[in-house]
Design a protein around this motif. Structure first.
Motif, PDB file in Angstrom:
ATOM      1  N   CYS A  18      -1.833  -6.566   9.266  1.00  0.00           N
ATOM      2  CA  CYS A  18      -2.838  -5.592   8.854  1.00  0.00           C
ATOM      3  C   CYS A  18      -2.229  -4.414   8.096  1.00  0.00           C
ATOM      4  O   CYS A  18      -1.056  -4.403   7.774  1.00  0.00           O
ATOM      5  CB  CYS A  18      -3.589  -5.094  10.085  1.00  0.00           C
ATOM      6  N   TRP A  19      -3.033  -3.404   7.868  1.00  0.00           N
ATOM      7  CA  TRP A  19      -2.646  -2.235   7.094  1.00  0.00           C
ATOM      8  C   TRP A  19      -1.561  -1.426   7.801  1.00  0.00           C
ATOM      9  O   TRP A  19      -1.554  -1.306   9.017  1.00  0.00           O
ATOM     10  CB  TRP A  19      -3.866  -1.352   6.854  1.00  0.00           C
ATOM     11  N   LEU A  42       4.380  -1.829   2.264  1.00  0.00           N
ATOM     12  CA  LEU A  42       3.068  -1.943   1.619  1.00  0.00           C
ATOM     13  C   LEU A  42       3.042  -3.034   0.556  1.00  0.00           C
ATOM     14  O   LEU A  42       2.070  -3.774   0.429  1.00  0.00           O
ATOM     15  CB  LEU A  42       2.661  -0.601   0.995  1.00  0.00           C
ATOM     16  N   VAL A  46       2.194  -5.919   4.293  1.00  0.00           N
ATOM     17  CA  VAL A  46       0.804  -5.759   4.736  1.00  0.00           C
ATOM     18  C   VAL A  46      -0.140  -6.674   3.956  1.00  0.00           C
ATOM     19  O   VAL A  46       0.114  -7.039   2.812  1.00  0.00           O
ATOM     20  CB  VAL A  46       0.321  -4.298   4.643  1.00  0.00           C
ATOM     21  N   HIS A  47      -1.204  -7.039   4.637  1.00  0.00           N
ATOM     22  CA  HIS A  47      -2.238  -7.931   4.103  1.00  0.00           C
ATOM     23  C   HIS A  47      -1.691  -9.295   3.714  1.00  0.00           C
ATOM     24  O   HIS A  47      -2.171  -9.927   2.787  1.00  0.00           O
ATOM     25  CB  HIS A  47      -2.975  -7.290   2.924  1.00  0.00           C
TER      26      HIS A  47
END
Length: 120
Positions: A18-19, A42, A46-47
């Motif tokens: 997740c974030w 990031l 993430v994602h």
């Protein structure tokens, strides 16, 4: 239509990273290396969905990047440490990067996992 929640590890289809959550303390006091690590997380972590068999490789890549950030820090800066929990039958997981000198300075990535098969 029927769904099953089979918790057999062979049925793990993927884990969703997740974030990135950054504590206020970390946000206010980040070093340049911690900023770079956060940006890398990031852009690369993430994602993303990873399969259970890829968990160890993903953790190794994150630990390597964190070690590089620690190596570039000033000697006066507190090193980063990592803890994690792989999702299991009863709970979601997490990847947590913590500054050793300040346990409230944290970068956290929740990990949600999907188990079972959808049966039409």
């Amino acid at each position: 239509m029927e769904t099953t929640n089979v918790t057999n590890p062979e049925n793990v289809q993927g884990m969703f990273l997740c974030w990135l959550q950054v504590s206020r303390r970390m946000e206010k006091t980040k070093t340049v290396e911690e900023w770079r690590l956060g940006d890398w997380l990031l852009e690369n972590v993430v994602h993303r969905t990873i399969h259970a068999r890829e968990w160890d490789a993903a953790m190794q890549a994150i630990r390597k990047r964190m070690s590089e950030a620690n190596a570039q820090k000033n000697p006066d800066d507190s090193p980063l440490n990592i803890t994690w929990s792989e999702p299991d039958e009863v709970s979601s997981g997490y990847i947590r990067i913590i500054r050793d000198s300040d346990p409230k300075a944290v970068m956290n990535i929740p990990v949600i996992d999907w188990r079972g098969n959808f049966m039409p």
